[in-house]
Design an enzyme around this catalytic site. Structure first.
Site, mmCIF file in Angstrom:
data_model
loop_
_atom_site.group_PDB
_atom_site.id
_atom_site.type_symbol
_atom_site.label_atom_id
_atom_site.label_comp_id
_atom_site.label_asym_id
_atom_site.label_seq_id
_atom_site.Cartn_x
_atom_site.Cartn_y
_atom_site.Cartn_z
ATOM 1 N N CYS B 421 0.806 -1.210 0.000
ATOM 2 C CA CYS B 421 0.000 0.000 0.000
ATOM 3 C C CYS B 421 0.843 1.264 0.000
ATOM 4 O O CYS B 421 0.501 2.244 -0.669
ATOM 5 C CB CYS B 421 -0.974 -0.001 1.171
ATOM 6 S SG CYS B 421 -0.158 -0.174 2.761
ATOM 7 N N HIS B 465 -1.971 0.948 7.195
ATOM 8 C CA HIS B 465 -2.327 1.214 5.818
ATOM 9 C C HIS B 465 -1.912 2.634 5.462
ATOM 10 O O HIS B 465 -1.728 3.480 6.350
ATOM 11 C CB HIS B 465 -3.843 1.044 5.643
ATOM 12 C CG HIS B 465 -4.287 1.004 4.222
ATOM 13 N ND1 HIS B 465 -3.701 0.181 3.290
ATOM 14 C CD2 HIS B 465 -5.285 1.670 3.578
ATOM 15 C CE1 HIS B 465 -4.310 0.360 2.130
ATOM 16 N NE2 HIS B 465 -5.281 1.264 2.279
ATOM 17 N N ASP B 481 -7.937 5.584 -2.620
ATOM 18 C CA ASP B 481 -7.130 4.459 -2.138
ATOM 19 C C ASP B 481 -6.739 3.564 -3.295
ATOM 20 O O ASP B 481 -7.527 2.739 -3.764
ATOM 21 C CB ASP B 481 -7.909 3.665 -1.090
ATOM 22 C CG ASP B 481 -7.008 2.642 -0.408
ATOM 23 O OD1 ASP B 481 -5.824 2.508 -0.832
ATOM 24 O OD2 ASP B 481 -7.466 1.984 0.540
#
Lengths: 292, 689
Positions: B421, B465, B481
């Site tokens: 991520c 994250h 995202d």
């Protein structure tokens, strides 16, 4: 120890407050409450106990005199008890003892004697720190039974004449209870004070007067035979002589101002003489107390 | 208790009995356990060796070290300690020093006085342990250690008592049970004052958790940890997984490959500990976060929250900060207020900040952004085309990305196409900024699984994250995202599902129960333990000022700190009083059985009142003598009474008791009356002398 523990709890409380730590609070409260509960524990550990002085020993000045106490418990345990004497003059050794419920157990308290006569324990302190040692519970006992302390035995440096008064008249003094006297020549081993010096002056021959009675060969130990010596020291000399006679099994009598002990032998006699020596000159108040 | 200098009973210089020593050593080992992973390994090891040494000394195998050796030890250990501490002073380092001191104390423990010293410092060690570990199991360990200490003390004080050990435990447990109500009441009502001063608890040692810089690869390290980050309880409905974005901090400055905060938090004076968020009813919009210590001062919050407890405060960018780094578990409360209305526009300084890019580097990415921008109508469609690119092309979400050096964004986008991520968030922000869209990286956690009973969500480190927020005119900051585009299962099902094929989930954490969570029993046990700890943390550990006030406000009456203080003092007094009354009743019962003893008491009191100095432990005759000294006139009756007492106690046999005893009592009463009358007569003169 209790104060230290309280201080520790306060420090812990501060830590708990400052770091907003509930668990430190919890621990502090727990220990604090245990501390209070320990007060009751310690107290009840002593309560119900009956302490009796059952025997006071005898001994010489400078010796350790044993006192035998008996502790009887009530319904609960009386654990880890110690008995001691207050005051520095009577240095005492301590004992630790447990008394189980409904039973009794004996404790020996040993006290160093510093002077002859009756030895009355000042205040006996019985105490316990059980269970945690942080707190003390104690109680006092004033036992009325006294121990008897004999003078410290000291051998006289030179044998001293003790027949002085008898020889002055030129006649050998006849001790009461003696039948007749036999004059025999001096021989090795005879005490110098038994020499008939008047006779020596007259005849130039060293002779010994030997009394014959039912008790055989009595020997008087006389307070007056140490002229110029301090009373306590005289008593010490006499004590040593009594012990010497006792060892050799000779019969002897003891003559103190105002008090005579008839010649005799055996342990009972020795002890009687020692007691007389121990109590010589002590006022009657002590013995009164002993009676009480 | 009294500090007089009587010959103290337990001879303080006696040898320590081994049976007491072993409990002390066991307690030490137990109390060292919570410190084990906090301290450098050498320290507890040496402490154990030194305690073992003391035990061998007791067994007679070796001797205690001499003075020189001991001093040498001390200097060596302190030297090593100082090099590891390197000048920082915190509670953490102080606690380490404390442990060293305890270790050294073992080799000079000779007498029972030393035993007490060790007892005291070990009790304090238990308190220190609570500063660092507050879980329910550690609490049990600590309390067991303290129990061991108390048992050791009992054995020390009665070493040869029969059955000392069993009796000791029984006594302790019965004490524990009897006093428990008072402890609980004190715990509830003792006023929780606010802290007095502030010393940092830990020395900023690296803790697992997100940090304020991010290079690609940082967060994938975190993904290897199943440690808990925080737990959340919602007053209303739990938001669905795709909305569980826990914002921690914003990184908006790219420097080479590293993202940092362009405006580091201003240095503030260290605040005092405030780890309590109150216990009032959770409103429908409220949620409670119970965060494990991070050593950092940022709090995690959902977008659109406002602070509902006073230990967090909102700062810019919709973030929340604590007063001081969270070095203990912190509970705070937030309220979801929905999206704040979009600000009109970004100011010029903000624009500069959110469009910042390094002068050069990653040329291919810059070209790509410009191409995409040409084909896009506006910012929204540009973002969509970036996400579409991620979704349609062969980009992979992986915990095992290849090494990317140099222009790492170029490599990710065009060569490797494999990343975590953090990689994708960094690359996306880069693309947006090249295209002139203000963008920033948000670091925090995403997801959370329900705990046992579903009361709360557990968010773990592997939920860490990073995502992107972009500024859209008229909409404000919008979440983007890229991970959701590449691996939608990461957002809906968590990391485990996202990397299921790869099999890299917690591949290095063999011991973690989460790794085996497909085994139902493991999962169940782990969650139950967590729930127990949660409740513990919530209601016992977290029971602090605000919670206390909230709870007490439900009781009738006004409860302030002052009232609480009075109440606690009253409680202590009450406890002591109950104890005293019980003792007094017992004493009374004894007196009731023995009316003569009561007479003696009256007599003593009367004598004392008329000026006779009576000491504890005086016998009747002694009292009579003392009376005689003060007032000769009263001596006669006093002596008579004393003698009569002796007669009563020591002469009368048991057969004579009964009717005779009755007469005896009457006679003693009469005698006492006379004795008291006499003493009253002399009283004035007694005062004068």
């Amino acid at each position: 120890m209790g104060w230290l523990f309280a201080a520790l709890l306060i420090v812990m409380l501060l830590t708990g407050i400052n770091y907003q730590n509930s668990l430190i609070f919890l621990l502090t409260f727990f220990l604090g409450v245990v501390f209070v509960a320990a007060m009751h524990q310690t107290h009840s550990n002593l309560s119900g106990l009956e302490l009796t002085l059952i025997h006071a020993g005898e001994g010489y000045v400078g010796d350790s005199i044993p006192f035998l106490f008996r502790g009887s418990a009530g319904k609960h345990d009386n654990l880890a008890l110690t008995v001691g004497v207050e005051g520095a003059s009577q240095g005492s050794r301590l004992v630790m003892q447990h008394v189980r419920p409904e039973s009794s157990s004996d404790m020996r308290l040993v006290v160093t004697a510093t002077e002859r006569g009756y030895l009355l324990l000042d205040r006996v302190r019985i105490e316990t720190r059980f269970p945690f040692g942080l707190l003390r519970a104690w109680s006092w006992l004033r036992p009325q039974t006294t121990a008897i302390v004999y003078p410290k035995p000291l051998l006289p440096p030179v044998p001293v004449d003790h027949g002085v008064s008898g020889d002055e008249s030129g006649i050998v003094t006849q001790a009461p209870g003696q039948d007749h006297v036999e004059i025999r020549p001096w021989r090795q081993g005879d005490l110098l004070q038994r020499v008939q010096w008047k006779r020596f002056a007259r005849t130039g021959e060293m002779a010994i007067a030997e009394w014959h009675g039912e008790q055989g060969n009595p020997d008087w130990l006389d307070f007056a035979s140490f002229p110029g010596v301090d009373t306590e020291l005289r008593l010490s000399y006499l004590t040593a002589l009594v012990l010497e006679r006792d060892k050799s099994g000779e019969a002897f009598g003891l003559r103190l101002p105002g008090q005579d002990v008839e010649p005799d032998g055996g342990p009972a006699h020795t002890q009687r003489c020692l007691r007389v020596l121990a109590l010589f000159g002590t006022n009657g108040r002590n013995s009164d107390r002993e009676a009480a | 208790m009294r500090g007089t200098s009587h010959p103290s009973a337990a001879d303080v210089d006696q040898e320590i009995p081994g049976r007491a020593l072993i409990w002390l050593i066991c307690a030490f080992l137990l109390l060292l356990l919570p410190q084990w992973d906090r301290l450098p390994l050498w320290l507890p090891t040496i402490c154990v060796v030194l305690a073992g040494w003391r035990w061998l000394v007791h067994l007679g195998r070796i001797r205690l070290p001499g003075r020189w050796l001991r001093t040498g030890f001390m200097i060596a250990m302190i030297a090593v300690y100082l090099t590891t501490v390197s000048g920082r002073f915190t509670v953490d380092t102080a606690a380490s020093f404390f442990v060293i001191a305890i270790g050294l104390k073992w080799i000079e423990t000779r007498s029972s006085r030393d035993f007490y010293v060790l007892f005291f410092i070990l009790v304090y060690l238990a308190a220190v342990n609570f500063l660092f570990e507050q879980g329910i199991l550690w609490t049990l360990v600590n309390f067991t250690g303290v129990m061991f200490l108390l048992v050791g003390l009992q054995i020390l004080n009665a070493p040869n008592a029969p059955g000392a050990l069993r009796a000791g435990w029984r006594r302790l447990l019965s004490m524990f049970v009897k006093t428990l109500p008072i402890v609980i009441l004190l715990f509830l009502f003792f006023p929780r004052l606010s802290p007095l001063w502030s010393v940092p608890l830990v020395s900023g040692a690296a803790k697992t958790g997100i940090s304020d810089t991010m290079t690609p690869g940082d967060i994938s390290n975190l993904a290897q940890s199943s440690e808990r980050a925080f737990r959340v309880a919602f007053g209303g409905e739990v938001p669905p997984p795709q909305d569980r974005y826990w914002r921690g901090l914003v990184l908006d400055r790219l420097d080479g490959n590293t993202w940092t905060q362009s405006q580091p938090e201003p240095f503030r004076r260290l605040g005092r500990v405030m780890n309590d968020g109150g216990a009032g009813e959770l409103g429908v919009r409220d949620y409670d976060v119970l965060m494990d210590p991070t050593g950092q001062s940022w709090a995690f919050a959902l977008k659109g929250s406002v602070a509902a407890s006073d230990n967090v405060r909102q700062v810019g960018e919709g973030l929340f900060l604590f007063q001081r780094p969270a070095d203990t578990p912190v509970r705070y409360r937030l309220s979801l207020q929905g999206d704040t209305p979009a600000a009109d526009d970004l100011q010029a300084s903000d624009l500069r900040q959110y469009l910042q890019l390094p002068a050069g580097g990653n040329p291919r990415a810059r070209v790509l952004a410009k191409e995409l921008k040409v084909s896009s109508l506006d910012a929204r469609s540009f973002i969509d085309s970036v996400l579409r690119k991620f979704r349609s092309e062969a980009y992979y979400y992986t915990l095992r990305p290849p090494q990317m050096m140099g222009d790492s964004i170029d490599q990710l986008l065009f060569d490797a196409k494999r990343g975590f991520c953090a990689h994708y968030a960094g690359a996306t922000t880069f693309l947006l900024r090249v295209a002139g869209i203000p963008a920033r990286i948000v670091v925090g956690y995403q997801g959370g699984e329900p705990g046992a009973g579903g009361e709360y969500l557990i968010v773990r480190q592997y939920d860490a994250h990073a995502w992107v927020e972009a500024w859209l005119p008229g909409q404000g900051w919008v979440r983007v995202d890229p991970t959701a585009a590449i691996a939608p299962s990461r957002i809906d099902g968590g990391l485990r599902e996202a990397v299921a094929e790869e099999g890299s989930f917690l591949e290095n954490s063999w011991g973690s129960p989460q790794r085996y969570s497909d085994i139902p029993l493991v999962q169940w046990a782990s969650l139950q333990l967590d729930r127990m700890n949660y409740q513990w943390q919530r209601w016992v550990v977290g029971y602090q000022g605000q919670t206390q006030m909230d709870l007490l406000s439900r009781l009738p009456g006004q409860w302030g700190l002052k009232e609480l203080g009075y109440f606690s003092a009253g409680l202590v007094a009450f406890g002591v009083l109950v104890g005293a009354v019980v003792s007094a009743l017992r004493q009374r019962a004894r007196f009731r059985q023995d009316p003569v003893a009561r007479l003696v008491g009256q007599w003593r009191q009367a004598a004392r009142r008329s000026g006779v100095d009576i000491q504890e432990g005086d016998t009747p005759l002694q009292i009579a003598e003392r009376v005689a000294v003060v007032s000769p006139a009263a001596a006669g009756p006093a002596r008579t009474f004393a003698r009569a007492l002796y007669n009563h106690y020591y002469v009368a046999t048991e057969q004579e008791a009964g009717q005779a005893g009755r007469n005896d009592l009457d006679r003693l009463r009469r005698l006492l009356k006379t004795a008291r009358k006499q003493m009253k007569v002399v009283r004035p003169s007694a005062r004068k002398t």
